[in-house]
Design a protein around this motif. Structure first.
Motif, PDB file in Angstrom:
ATOM      1  N   GLU A   1     -19.889  40.313  23.702  1.00  0.00           N
ATOM      2  CA  GLU A   1     -20.771  40.163  24.406  1.00  0.00           C
ATOM      3  C   GLU A   1     -22.184  41.451  23.951  1.00  0.00           C
ATOM      4  O   GLU A   1     -23.033  41.607  24.113  1.00  0.00           O
ATOM      5  CB  GLU A   1     -21.113  39.632  25.623  1.00  0.00           C
TER       6      GLU A   1
ATOM      7  N   GLN B   1     -22.444  43.627  22.363  1.00  0.00           N
ATOM      8  CA  GLN B   1     -22.452  43.767  20.561  1.00  0.00           C
ATOM      9  C   GLN B   1     -23.901  42.971  20.362  1.00  0.00           C
ATOM     10  O   GLN B   1     -24.080  43.012  18.732  1.00  0.00           O
ATOM     11  CB  GLN B   1     -21.384  44.122  19.714  1.00  0.00           C
ATOM     12  N   PHE B   2     -24.608  42.435  21.014  1.00  0.00           N
ATOM     13  CA  PHE B   2     -25.367  41.282  20.250  1.00  0.00           C
ATOM     14  C   PHE B   2     -26.946  42.015  19.459  1.00  0.00           C
ATOM     15  O   PHE B   2     -26.766  40.973  18.639  1.00  0.00           O
ATOM     16  CB  PHE B   2     -25.256  40.261  21.209  1.00  0.00           C
ATOM     17  N   GLU B   3     -26.359  42.449  20.598  1.00  0.00           N
ATOM     18  CA  GLU B   3     -28.018  43.376  20.039  1.00  0.00           C
ATOM     19  C   GLU B   3     -28.117  43.991  18.444  1.00  0.00           C
ATOM     20  O   GLU B   3     -28.122  44.513  17.186  1.00  0.00           O
ATOM     21  CB  GLU B   3     -29.058  44.241  20.753  1.00  0.00           C
ATOM     22  N   LEU B   4     -26.492  44.817  18.102  1.00  0.00           N
ATOM     23  CA  LEU B   4     -26.057  45.692  17.097  1.00  0.00           C
ATOM     24  C   LEU B   4     -25.977  43.940  16.016  1.00  0.00           C
ATOM     25  O   LEU B   4     -26.725  44.513  14.914  1.00  0.00           O
ATOM     26  CB  LEU B   4     -25.122  45.883  17.057  1.00  0.00           C
TER      27      LEU B   4
ATOM     28  N   LYS C   1     -27.853  40.822  15.453  1.00  0.00           N
ATOM     29  CA  LYS C   1     -28.877  40.485  15.033  1.00  0.00           C
ATOM     30  C   LYS C   1     -29.544  41.788  14.218  1.00  0.00           C
ATOM     31  O   LYS C   1     -30.480  41.343  13.833  1.00  0.00           O
ATOM     32  CB  LYS C   1     -29.935  40.531  17.425  1.00  0.00           C
ATOM     33  N   SER C   2     -29.290  43.051  15.207  1.00  0.00           N
ATOM     34  CA  SER C   2     -30.582  43.726  13.908  1.00  0.00           C
ATOM     35  C   SER C   2     -29.254  44.017  12.973  1.00  0.00           C
ATOM     36  O   SER C   2     -30.354  44.257  11.490  1.00  0.00           O
ATOM     37  CB  SER C   2     -29.523  45.491  14.532  1.00  0.00           C
TER      38      SER C   2
ATOM     39  N   ILE D   1     -22.195  36.156  15.957  1.00  0.00           N
ATOM     40  CA  ILE D   1     -23.185  36.152  17.090  1.00  0.00           C
ATOM     41  C   ILE D   1     -22.795  34.414  17.394  1.00  0.00           C
ATOM     42  O   ILE D   1     -22.685  34.361  19.172  1.00  0.00           O
ATOM     43  CB  ILE D   1     -24.970  35.465  16.488  1.00  0.00           C
TER      44      ILE D   1
ATOM     45  N   GLU E   1     -27.474  32.708  25.409  1.00  0.00           N
ATOM     46  CA  GLU E   1     -28.108  33.061  24.858  1.00  0.00           C
ATOM     47  C   GLU E   1     -28.078  33.365  22.614  1.00  0.00           C
ATOM     48  O   GLU E   1     -28.843  33.509  22.021  1.00  0.00           O
ATOM     49  CB  GLU E   1     -28.214  35.115  24.611  1.00  0.00           C
ATOM     50  N   SER E   2     -26.649  34.081  22.671  1.00  0.00           N
ATOM     51  CA  SER E   2     -26.368  33.655  20.848  1.00  0.00           C
ATOM     52  C   SER E   2     -26.545  32.054  20.711  1.00  0.00           C
ATOM     53  O   SER E   2     -27.018  32.104  19.546  1.00  0.00           O
ATOM     54  CB  SER E   2     -24.687  33.615  21.061  1.00  0.00           C
TER      55      SER E   2
ATOM     56  N   PHE F   1     -30.029  31.465  19.783  1.00  0.00           N
ATOM     57  CA  PHE F   1     -30.105  32.714  18.577  1.00  0.00           C
ATOM     58  C   PHE F   1     -29.726  31.616  17.341  1.00  0.00           C
ATOM     59  O   PHE F   1     -31.046  31.397  16.830  1.00  0.00           O
ATOM     60  CB  PHE F   1     -29.991  34.020  18.869  1.00  0.00           C
TER      61      PHE F   1
END
Length: 299
Positions: free
Chosen positions: A230, A232-235, A237-238, A256, A263-264, A267
């Motif tokens: 969890e 690494q969610f921003e990674l 998304k990037s 994701i 949150e995932s 998204f």
């Protein structure tokens, strides 16, 4: 085709009492065609046409047993718990022309149901190969390998979900050392690292998401989801928003989905709506349809 060879890394489980695990093939009529796309084919195992439900159930049993999980996978009914409710199991193939790779996308979607509720599990594996001398060259890399990985991934997710199962730190260290040596099939070891269900694999996998080898890279991206990393969610998304090639973006959105957080999920819902708006656009319809198929495994 051949049946997958079971894993040799065993799990330690929080609960490992012998369990009957009901397997129910609830694929809709639209999901019953197993191999579709550019080239239609009938897959044969042991000289008989592959029966997707039976193939998955028997090889799932073999994988769980090899991992040390005392589950007996067999036919079940909607009222039986725990239960694997299969929604999707199929392969989509694509080939642009005679000089391009034959590519397969292998999909599984299933609900793991217990008396307390259900969890959706998704699996997505991408492989490709350019046949040079004979079309038989594609069988191992684009059919046998992804089906083996798909079975192993589903087994790992069931092991974690129902039994709290994971491999020990020694197994993680051994796989890391093997990956560092590198060979043509190192991507399989990267997937195996994700199948350990051990969070000590996350740091290594994060580094491998930038690897030059395409299949090592997408195996690492996928594995961050398999481990429910969890943090690494921003990674992810990037990667999804900036990667130059579709398979990296597709594996990021798949990972994701595996995170299974509020949150995932939000998204995924947002991206599904985005791609539905692109599905009729000639320039983006292929990516839109392929991406929606990945997202649809989780929604």
């Amino acid at each position: 085709m051949k049946n997958p060879v079971p894993s040799d890394v065993r799990y330690h489980a929080q609960s490992n009492e012998p369990t009957k695990l009901a397997f129910v093939d609830n694929r809709a009529a639209s999901e019953r065609s197993f191999l579709t796309g550019t080239l239609a084919s009938t897959l044969m195992v042991d000289k008989s046409p592959l029966d997707p439900g039976a193939f998955l159930a028997s090889n799932l049993q073999a994988e769980l047993t090899a991992r040390g999980i005392a589950a007996q996978v067999g036919p079940g009914q909607d009222g039986a718990f725990p239960r694997i409710d299969l929604k999707t199991f199929r392969i989509l193939n694509h080939r642009q022309n005679g000089f391009s790779p034959y590519v397969t996308f292998t999909y599984i979607s299933a609900d793991v149901e217990t008396a307390t509720g259900k969890k959706r599990l998704g699996v997505f594996v991408k492989r490709g190969k350019v046949p040079v001398w004979s079309f038989e060259e594609i069988i191992e890399p684009t059919l046998n390998q992804p089906l083996s990985l798909a079975v192993k991934e589903l087994a790992a997710k069931i092991g974690r979900q129902l039994y709290g199962a994971s491999a020990d730190d020694a197994a993680v260290a051994s796989l890391k050392a093997k990956i560092a040596q590198r060979n043509d099939n190192s991507f399989i070891d990267v997937y195996a690292l994700g199948f350990t269900n051990n969070p000590n694999a996350v740091e290594t996998l994060v580094g491998l998401t930038r690897d030059d080898d395409e299949y090592v890279r997408i195996a690492a991206i996928s594995s961050l989801g398999n481990l429910r990393a969890e943090g690494q969610f921003e990674l992810l998304k990037s990667i999804y928003g900036s990667a130059n090639i579709w398979q990296d973006r597709a594996m990021a959105i798949k990972a994701i989905g595996d995170l299974d957080t509020s949150e995932s999920k939000a998204f995924l819902t947002e991206q599904m709506a985005h791609w539905k708006g692109k599905a009729s656009d000639k320039d983006s319809s292929k990516e839109a349809n392929w991406t929606m198929q990945v997202i649809g495994l989780y929604l």
